[in-house]
Design a protein around this motif. Structure first.
Motif, PDB file in Angstrom:
ATOM      1  N   ALA A  77      -5.040   4.458  -1.576  1.00 23.36           N
ATOM      2  CA  ALA A  77      -5.478   5.304  -0.538  1.00 23.36           C
ATOM      3  C   ALA A  77      -4.908   5.048   0.858  1.00 23.36           C
ATOM      4  O   ALA A  77      -4.382   5.576   1.540  1.00 23.36           O
ATOM      5  CB  ALA A  77      -6.905   5.506  -0.352  1.00 23.36           C
ATOM      6  N   ALA A  78      -5.249   3.564   1.288  1.00 20.02           N
ATOM      7  CA  ALA A  78      -4.626   3.156   2.544  1.00 20.02           C
ATOM      8  C   ALA A  78      -3.237   3.261   2.635  1.00 20.02           C
ATOM      9  O   ALA A  78      -2.870   3.339   3.828  1.00 20.02           O
ATOM     10  CB  ALA A  78      -5.351   1.563   2.422  1.00 20.02           C
ATOM     11  N   CYS A  79      -2.583   3.123   1.549  1.00 19.83           N
ATOM     12  CA  CYS A  79      -1.240   3.206   1.716  1.00 19.83           C
ATOM     13  C   CYS A  79      -0.756   4.501   1.738  1.00 19.83           C
ATOM     14  O   CYS A  79       0.480   4.801   1.360  1.00 19.83           O
ATOM     15  CB  CYS A  79      -0.713   2.066   0.719  1.00 19.83           C
ATOM     16  N   GLY A  80      -1.389   5.513   1.374  1.00 18.90           N
ATOM     17  CA  GLY A  80      -1.115   6.798   1.284  1.00 18.90           C
ATOM     18  C   GLY A  80      -0.480   7.352  -0.080  1.00 18.90           C
ATOM     19  O   GLY A  80       0.314   8.280   0.059  1.00 18.90           O
TER      20      GLY A  80
ATOM     21  N   GLU B 170       0.297  -7.396   8.632  1.00 20.94           N
ATOM     22  CA  GLU B 170      -0.371  -8.476   7.960  1.00 20.94           C
ATOM     23  C   GLU B 170      -0.837  -8.142   6.609  1.00 20.94           C
ATOM     24  O   GLU B 170      -1.004  -9.069   5.642  1.00 20.94           O
ATOM     25  CB  GLU B 170      -1.417  -9.177   8.774  1.00 20.94           C
ATOM     26  N   ASP B 171      -1.373  -6.971   6.285  1.00 26.05           N
ATOM     27  CA  ASP B 171      -1.827  -6.469   5.023  1.00 26.05           C
ATOM     28  C   ASP B 171      -0.757  -6.213   4.169  1.00 26.05           C
ATOM     29  O   ASP B 171      -0.678  -7.124   3.164  1.00 26.05           O
ATOM     30  CB  ASP B 171      -3.044  -5.055   5.265  1.00 26.05           C
ATOM     31  N   TYR B 172       0.151  -5.273   4.421  1.00 24.43           N
ATOM     32  CA  TYR B 172       1.117  -5.012   3.495  1.00 24.43           C
ATOM     33  C   TYR B 172       2.501  -4.703   4.618  1.00 24.43           C
ATOM     34  O   TYR B 172       2.348  -3.969   5.468  1.00 24.43           O
ATOM     35  CB  TYR B 172       1.073  -3.831   2.681  1.00 24.43           C
TER      36      TYR B 172
ATOM     37  N   VAL C 228      -0.185   9.296  -2.988  1.00 28.01           N
ATOM     38  CA  VAL C 228      -1.343  10.515  -3.527  1.00 28.01           C
ATOM     39  C   VAL C 228      -0.926  10.618  -4.968  1.00 28.01           C
ATOM     40  O   VAL C 228      -1.464  11.307  -5.719  1.00 28.01           O
ATOM     41  CB  VAL C 228      -0.786  11.870  -2.826  1.00 28.01           C
TER      42      VAL C 228
ATOM     43  N   ILE D  79       2.467  -3.523  -3.522  1.00 35.23           N
ATOM     44  CA  ILE D  79       0.997  -3.246  -3.528  1.00 35.23           C
ATOM     45  C   ILE D  79       0.432  -3.653  -4.780  1.00 35.23           C
ATOM     46  O   ILE D  79      -0.465  -4.483  -4.906  1.00 35.23           O
ATOM     47  CB  ILE D  79       0.436  -1.746  -3.039  1.00 35.23           C
ATOM     48  N   LEU D  80       0.953  -2.944  -5.628  1.00 37.16           N
ATOM     49  CA  LEU D  80       0.624  -3.004  -7.203  1.00 37.16           C
ATOM     50  C   LEU D  80       1.547  -3.398  -8.044  1.00 37.16           C
ATOM     51  O   LEU D  80       2.403  -2.585  -8.053  1.00 37.16           O
ATOM     52  CB  LEU D  80      -0.297  -1.991  -7.608  1.00 37.16           C
TER      53      LEU D  80
ATOM     54  N   GLN E 263     -10.964  -1.110  -6.558  1.00 35.62           N
ATOM     55  CA  GLN E 263     -10.450  -1.601  -5.311  1.00 35.62           C
ATOM     56  C   GLN E 263      -9.099  -1.196  -4.984  1.00 35.62           C
ATOM     57  O   GLN E 263      -8.700  -0.899  -4.178  1.00 35.62           O
ATOM     58  CB  GLN E 263     -10.448  -3.216  -5.389  1.00 35.62           C
ATOM     59  N   ASP E 264      -8.391  -1.287  -6.373  1.00 33.47           N
ATOM     60  CA  ASP E 264      -6.772  -0.890  -6.052  1.00 33.47           C
ATOM     61  C   ASP E 264      -6.719   0.736  -5.659  1.00 33.47           C
ATOM     62  O   ASP E 264      -5.889   1.090  -4.909  1.00 33.47           O
ATOM     63  CB  ASP E 264      -6.234  -0.928  -7.660  1.00 33.47           C
ATOM     64  N   ALA E 265      -7.938   1.695  -6.126  1.00 31.17           N
ATOM     65  CA  ALA E 265      -7.644   2.777  -5.860  1.00 31.17           C
ATOM     66  C   ALA E 265      -7.911   3.035  -3.930  1.00 31.17           C
ATOM     67  O   ALA E 265      -7.397   3.747  -3.577  1.00 31.17           O
ATOM     68  CB  ALA E 265      -8.746   3.658  -6.329  1.00 31.17           C
ATOM     69  N   GLY E 266      -8.764   1.937  -3.682  1.00 29.95           N
ATOM     70  CA  GLY E 266      -8.859   1.725  -2.206  1.00 29.95           C
ATOM     71  C   GLY E 266      -7.605   1.467  -1.328  1.00 29.95           C
ATOM     72  O   GLY E 266      -7.181   2.064  -0.677  1.00 29.95           O
ATOM     73  N   VAL E 267      -6.923   0.611  -2.081  1.00 29.99           N
ATOM     74  CA  VAL E 267      -5.678   0.163  -1.448  1.00 29.99           C
ATOM     75  C   VAL E 267      -4.619   1.175  -1.518  1.00 29.99           C
ATOM     76  O   VAL E 267      -3.789   1.252  -0.666  1.00 29.99           O
ATOM     77  CB  VAL E 267      -5.376  -1.305  -2.257  1.00 29.99           C
TER      78      VAL E 267
END
Lengths: 402, 402
Positions: free
Chosen positions: A170-173, A146-148, A175, A154-155, A164-168
């Motif tokens: 990270a959530a998507c792994g 549901e998120d991605y 690196v 993503i971007l 916030q993008d940095a958080g996203v």
């Protein structure tokens, strides 16, 4: 002198600046360094996020149909068969009809369940859970994609990365990611009256304010400034400095002395070594601006007055930098305000007036050209379009914030 | 547990955050590193700026009274007695009655002269200059102390230094200045479901998004983030990590797991080691926020959801950081927009709704708690005050820009 020498309007000057701008150069960087940089390619998810069906509340995972018609007075009675632990798989706790399983916020929705009843809407008596409200299929559940969804963007390319993008990322792994290389921007100050910041000016001399201002602006905007110092208004040293800067930089900004002779020298040096495309823009302040190229390198002659140089930097140079970074969205932030007094203007030139904001009112700060204090005291700029003879007090205006 | 445990409103939480904030610590830094930092003391001019009476145009330095009544048809006739060179003293070129001296923009106004006639308003015939317009005393001249007078404040204490400020500091010869030391902010992530960015999450696991988001935000805001990684929801390792962070940091942010048990542990650990001042704020998202102190160090328990954590960061933590930096003006940028659809809200809590801006319309983005994509897709937040039951479509709102 180039045959293309001409005085042009602001849109024409911006179009010229963009036309000569080098394209973004991609480079891969660690995600840790990404904030403030501009993505060069779409960043996509290589797995579903969150990756599993999650509860978004503390409650009981149920089959929605088992709660149909439940009320305070006639609760659905379900049998609790266990608890899901945070960060663990469901441990085989499948929810059979008539059963339920406790699940914390963020926990895995066990097999068989398709909704979660908030704990606040239940009572527990031993192994029996009294569900006092019905839930719909999917209620209080975040689906695994549901998120991605795997492969989803993503971007987008051309986005300046926010916290916030940095958080996203990270959530998507992620690196590492591909961003536009920081453009290297050479800065040359010219003017016989200029002395370095560290010097005590003699009679007729002033310290070089523009270099420090340009360096700070370019760093903030995500470029790498490269300082070549002050050159006197002598063709030989000027040309030697420019020749040194050209191979080391993607763009060269020459902050001019303020006399006519100086400006003529900048234009004629650019014309000798390359081509002058624009000499004079219908902008105020900032009219005596030069745009040219030497080889493929864009070279700007900026006005010597800091206030004029700053306006030209924002209005004319920034679009070129945005192109070099591949930035899709302008970095200009504006706010609406009511004009506190009339701004007279000369038709035929785009005029940028510094304003101070107070309680939604934009107060124009008029001052002699060359005053530095107005740059500090103002909050931004109001633009009077070229076709207008001024703006009246009480007009709603967009203030371009510093 | 502390006796002061209480759920409070947003103004109360902000007041608590500011009350426990350490005061700014001054440090001297090179001016080159000043942009983005916050001044700790007033910065004053130690000489007049520009330091000498300067012409602000190319023209002829005159005694204003000699041009009285001059017109195109009846010009004032003055004798040109020389030229001032840029960056040089006036070389003894005093302007006697009936005489004039050429002076370039930025050049020294020679003794005797009190105004400059623009070259466009003159004709020259040999040594005679025909002045076709009168000038007033002081016209086209920037007085020696007109920008800054010796001792005058250039930048007030508590100002975040902009690129323009960097130019002004350079003009005034400031090679170093006193700013607030960057606060060191510790970041601890808790939650059994969390794995590092580099890991592939197993069933029930998600990557730690908050640490990357907090690091990027704190850097942008002028702090030094210090990452302590992920701790599992076990009292011993949690307390050990916190004990390590406390002497190394000015503030510690604990980004909580999302289950109730986790939150209870953060609060009880803070209570064991220090004092819990706030546990729960009437804010949405972000209600399960904890504010406490251990010794004199402020410790925050932030919600685990990135969107909630970010709102609490902006609304509650930022005022504390601003206090630690001594920043006088809020760094929040807002823009006015018209609400694109109704926002329902629950009276009694301050609700922050993410919105996307398009052509002056703020479109609310409603989504389940825990969705990351809304953080990327939105442009900022609209606040529904605690006393309101919602905001109607068409209302003019202030959007807090990311």
């Amino acid at each position: 002198m180039s045959r293309f020498l001409e005085v042009i309007d602001v849109p024409g000057a911006v179009a010229t600046a963009i036309r000569i701008a080098p394209d973004p150069v991609p480079e891969e960087i660690p995600a840790d360094e990404a904030p403030g940089r501009v993505t060069c390619t779409d960043v996509t998810a290589n797995a579903d996020i969150p990756g599993f069906d999650r509860s978004i509340v503390d409650g009981f995972a149920v089959r929605a149909e088992d709660t149909s018609g439940a009320t305070d007075s006639a609760p659905a009675l379900l049998r609790s068969t266990g608890r899901v632990a945070m960060g663990e798989p469901d441990g085989g706790l499948a929810v059979a009809p008539g059963n339920c399983v406790y699940v914390p916020t963020g926990g895995v929705l066990p097999k068989g369940a398709d909704a979660v009843v908030m704990v606040e809407h239940t009572d527990t008596e031993g192994e029996t859970v009294l569900v006092k409200r019905p839930v719909a299929h999917g209620e209080n559940v975040l689906m695994h994609d549901e998120d991605y969804r795997r492969g989803e963007v993503i971007l987008p390319a051309g986005r300046r990365i926010t916290p916030q993008d940095a958080g996203v990322l990270a959530a998507c792994g992620k690196v590492s990611l591909t961003v536009a290389k920081k453009p290297v921007i050479g800065i040359i100050s010219t003017g016989n009256e200029l002395v370095p910041v560290t010097a005590v000016p003699g009679p007729g001399q002033v310290r070089d304010a523009n270099t420090s201002m340009l360096v700070a602006y370019l760093r903030e905007y995500g470029c790498t400034p490269r300082v070549y110092g002050i050159v006197r208004d002598e063709r030989e040293s000027f040309e030697a400095t420019l020749a040194k800067a050209l191979p080391e930089c993607d763009v060269v900004l020459i902050s001019g002395g303020s006399s006519k002779d100086d400006r003529d020298m900048t234009a004629s040096v650019i014309a000798r070594m390359g081509e002058v495309l624009v000499h004079g823009i219908t902008i105020a302040p900032g009219k005596p601006t030069i745009i040219g190229t030497i080889g493929k390198t864009p070279v700007f002659g900026l006005p010597g007055h800091p206030a004029s140089a700053y306006v030209v930097l924002l209005v004319i140079v920034r679009p070129l930098l945005a192109h070099m970074l591949g930035e899709k969205k302008t970095a200009i932030t504006t706010t609406r305000a009511t004009l506190g007094s009339n701004i007279p203007s000369q038709k035929g030139r785009e005029e940028y007036v510094r304003v101070k904001l107070a309680n939604g009112i934009a107060h124009p700060i008029f001052g002699k050209a060359g005053l530095l204090n107005t740059l500090v005291e103002s909050d931004g700029l109001v633009c009077v379009a070229a076709g207008q003879e001024g703006l009246e007090q009480g007009t709603e205006v967009d203030v371009i914030l510093w």
